[in-house]
Design an enzyme around this catalytic site. Sequence first.
Site, mmCIF file in Angstrom:
data_model
loop_
_atom_site.group_PDB
_atom_site.id
_atom_site.type_symbol
_atom_site.label_atom_id
_atom_site.label_comp_id
_atom_site.label_asym_id
_atom_site.label_seq_id
_atom_site.Cartn_x
_atom_site.Cartn_y
_atom_site.Cartn_z
ATOM 1 N N HIS A 163 0.815 -1.225 0.000
ATOM 2 C CA HIS A 163 0.000 0.000 0.000
ATOM 3 C C HIS A 163 0.842 1.265 0.000
ATOM 4 O O HIS A 163 0.317 2.356 -0.177
ATOM 5 C CB HIS A 163 -0.925 0.004 1.222
ATOM 6 C CG HIS A 163 -1.976 -1.058 1.148
ATOM 7 N ND1 HIS A 163 -3.305 -0.776 0.894
ATOM 8 C CD2 HIS A 163 -1.891 -2.400 1.248
ATOM 9 C CE1 HIS A 163 -3.989 -1.907 0.860
ATOM 10 N NE2 HIS A 163 -3.157 -2.908 1.079
ATOM 11 N N ASP A 370 3.541 9.566 -0.585
ATOM 12 C CA ASP A 370 2.388 8.777 -0.138
ATOM 13 C C ASP A 370 2.108 7.707 -1.180
ATOM 14 O O ASP A 370 2.146 7.998 -2.386
ATOM 15 C CB ASP A 370 1.156 9.695 -0.006
ATOM 16 C CG ASP A 370 0.170 9.190 1.042
ATOM 17 O OD1 ASP A 370 0.127 7.965 1.290
ATOM 18 O OD2 ASP A 370 -0.576 10.017 1.591
HETATM 19 P P1 ADP Z 1 -2.851 6.210 5.241
HETATM 20 O O1 ADP Z 1 -3.159 4.857 4.707
HETATM 21 O O2 ADP Z 1 -1.396 6.554 5.179
HETATM 22 O O3 ADP Z 1 -3.400 6.477 6.607
HETATM 23 P P2 ADP Z 1 -4.818 7.312 3.317
HETATM 24 O O4 ADP Z 1 -5.167 8.727 2.999
HETATM 25 O O5 ADP Z 1 -4.598 6.465 2.132
HETATM 26 O O6 ADP Z 1 -3.552 7.320 4.292
HETATM 27 O O7 ADP Z 1 -5.990 6.654 4.143
HETATM 28 C C1 ADP Z 1 -6.436 7.199 5.336
HETATM 29 C C2 ADP Z 1 -7.800 6.620 5.632
HETATM 30 O O8 ADP Z 1 -8.077 6.839 7.010
HETATM 31 C C3 ADP Z 1 -8.910 7.277 4.837
HETATM 32 O O9 ADP Z 1 -9.893 6.337 4.506
HETATM 33 C C4 ADP Z 1 -9.459 8.318 5.799
HETATM 34 O O10 ADP Z 1 -10.828 8.599 5.637
HETATM 35 C C5 ADP Z 1 -9.216 7.665 7.148
HETATM 36 N N1 ADP Z 1 -8.922 8.715 8.130
HETATM 37 C C6 ADP Z 1 -7.939 9.635 8.077
HETATM 38 N N2 ADP Z 1 -8.004 10.489 9.111
HETATM 39 C C7 ADP Z 1 -9.063 10.114 9.832
HETATM 40 C C8 ADP Z 1 -9.681 10.595 11.033
HETATM 41 N N3 ADP Z 1 -9.204 11.658 11.715
HETATM 42 N N4 ADP Z 1 -10.749 9.945 11.494
HETATM 43 C C9 ADP Z 1 -11.214 8.869 10.825
HETATM 44 N N5 ADP Z 1 -10.703 8.381 9.700
HETATM 45 C C10 ADP Z 1 -9.638 8.986 9.203
HETATM 46 O O1 F6P Z 2 -1.769 2.279 4.488
HETATM 47 C C1 F6P Z 2 -0.594 2.282 5.231
HETATM 48 C C2 F6P Z 2 -0.813 1.765 6.635
HETATM 49 O O2 F6P Z 2 0.403 1.627 7.264
HETATM 50 C C3 F6P Z 2 -1.524 0.441 6.740
HETATM 51 O O3 F6P Z 2 -0.742 -0.689 6.538
HETATM 52 C C4 F6P Z 2 -2.052 0.547 8.106
HETATM 53 O O4 F6P Z 2 -3.119 -0.302 8.371
HETATM 54 C C5 F6P Z 2 -2.465 2.001 8.207
HETATM 55 O O5 F6P Z 2 -1.549 2.681 7.414
HETATM 56 C C6 F6P Z 2 -2.495 2.555 9.613
HETATM 57 O O6 F6P Z 2 -1.271 2.378 10.251
HETATM 58 P P1 F6P Z 2 -1.142 1.617 11.639
HETATM 59 O O7 F6P Z 2 -1.688 0.242 11.463
HETATM 60 O O8 F6P Z 2 0.303 1.637 11.958
HETATM 61 O O9 F6P Z 2 -1.968 2.419 12.604
#
Ligand code: ADP
Ligand code: F6P
Length: 468
Positions: A163, A370
């Site tokens: 991812h 990202d």
């Molecule tokens: P990452 O996988 O690095 O966290 P992404 O933007 O790909 O980044 O995915 C983040 C996911 O987590 C999204 O589906 C988003 O809606 C959710 N998310 C991010 N911030 C919050 C928050 N403060 N509360 C709930 N969900 C969140």
């Molecule tokens: O999408 C990247 C990622 O590291 C996932 O593998 C993971 O589930 C998510 O972000 C949240 O991170 P963590 O599991 O360390 O809270």
Amino acid sequence: MSRGSEFVVVANRLPVDRVAGEDGVPSWRRSPGGLVSAIAPVMRRREGTWVGWSGAADEELEPFDEDGMHLVPVRQSAEDVQLYYEGFSNATLWPLYHDVIAPPVYDRAMWDAYVRVNQRFADAVAKVAGKGAIVWVQDYQLQLVPQMLRELRPDLRIGFFLHIPFPPTELFMQLPWRRRILEGLLGADLVGFQLPGAAANFVRLCRQLLDAKTVKQDVVLDDRTVRARAFPISVDVDELRELIARPEVRRRAEEIREDLGGGTVLLGVDRLDYTKGITQRLQAFGELFSDGGLKPGEAVFAQIATPSRERVEQYQILRDQIEQQVGRINGEYGELGAPVIHYLHTSYDREELAALYLAADVMVVTPLRDGMNLVAKEYVACREDLHGALVLSEFAGAAPELRRGAFMVNPYDIDGLKETMLGAIHADRADQARRMRVMRKRVIEHDVDRWAQEFLSALEHTPEHVPA
Ligand code: ADP
Ligand code: F6P
């Protein structure tokens, strides 16, 4: 004896976290991050089994069903959490794979824990998977699982999806255990990446480091061929559509706008992570007030940051930095009862997130690196009204798909960021609508269902190999 599951997802985390309710009774809530947002809907539809960790140390749990999914917990001791999860996964691989934005830690005890915990996950999957089952291994925490699993269960068809970005040779070569990671991934039949460049990095490394034969995006081993392909991940458009159609979500969006004081609303939604470029975007926003590009009252920034990896040092440093920065900017440009930045260090449910997206005039997504960034796609999916502008980093995996409609930016260039934010704030409705339409077409046509189907169909069509 049960026949085992025909479809198994294995990820470091289960898709739910244990939370204590107000009455002290624990319950489960969806875990944070893009991985869970993407795979949970697919899992429910396929009635599969999800193997993962509950998020708490030393917790011994029996398999259970939650939210339409069968969940099989894998235990992690406090030491595993420290060395495998906070250590090798998030203090070594995470920074290394994200352009070394923070210095990676190379520690042998962390590596040993990574091997040990990957083996535990592989053992757990080997027990629950039915004969010839499809197993889909997720992300950087489990890169050794494909090979370990193949040794235990050569009958399985194994897919792996990363991812996050996969680094270029120059960076990957730093890793003392670089060959082991490549060999681990080569246990899969199909290795999926977010972008073609990452798949190319992987294939090139297999050639250079393992002396493997490669043909285009395939790594040809003695007994089978491993395919490396790009599958840009996406969001559950139907789920978001259903959410924004709810009257209470629309009312909540109005309420948020009123609470924020009536100016242009800029929004950031991220895990609190140094890859997300949060300090850069806040710096740019603050400077717009000192330069006179914006006047207090004209615009307000809501930054929502989910607590993440709170015991890892770089995350603690970042949290302090952001809190100081927000305090400084609000101290200087805010007024009584009207800060220019609203900073919330918390996680929200999907309804509240959808309401926030509807309330935002400008969504600011500025990662320094990202894998994809689902927040950018979620915002686009929610803006059926064609209103709103997306400021998007060139370094987000979503950039190639959304660049024709987004206000693109290099987040390292603070002046460029300021200019781009102003451009987005002042874009007229017709320009916004034109841009949003282009982005929506892409996201709607390439939703998470299509992503999963494409990956799984490619996996199902990898050539059969005959187990020895
Ligand atoms: P990452 O996988 O690095 O966290 P992404 O933007 O790909 O980044 O995915 C983040 C996911 O987590 C999204 O589906 C988003 O809606 C959710 N998310 C991010 N911030 C919050 C928050 N403060 N509360 C709930 N969900 C969140
Ligand atoms: O999408 C990247 C990622 O590291 C996932 O593998 C993971 O589930 C998510 O972000 C949240 O991170 P963590 O599991 O360390 O809270």
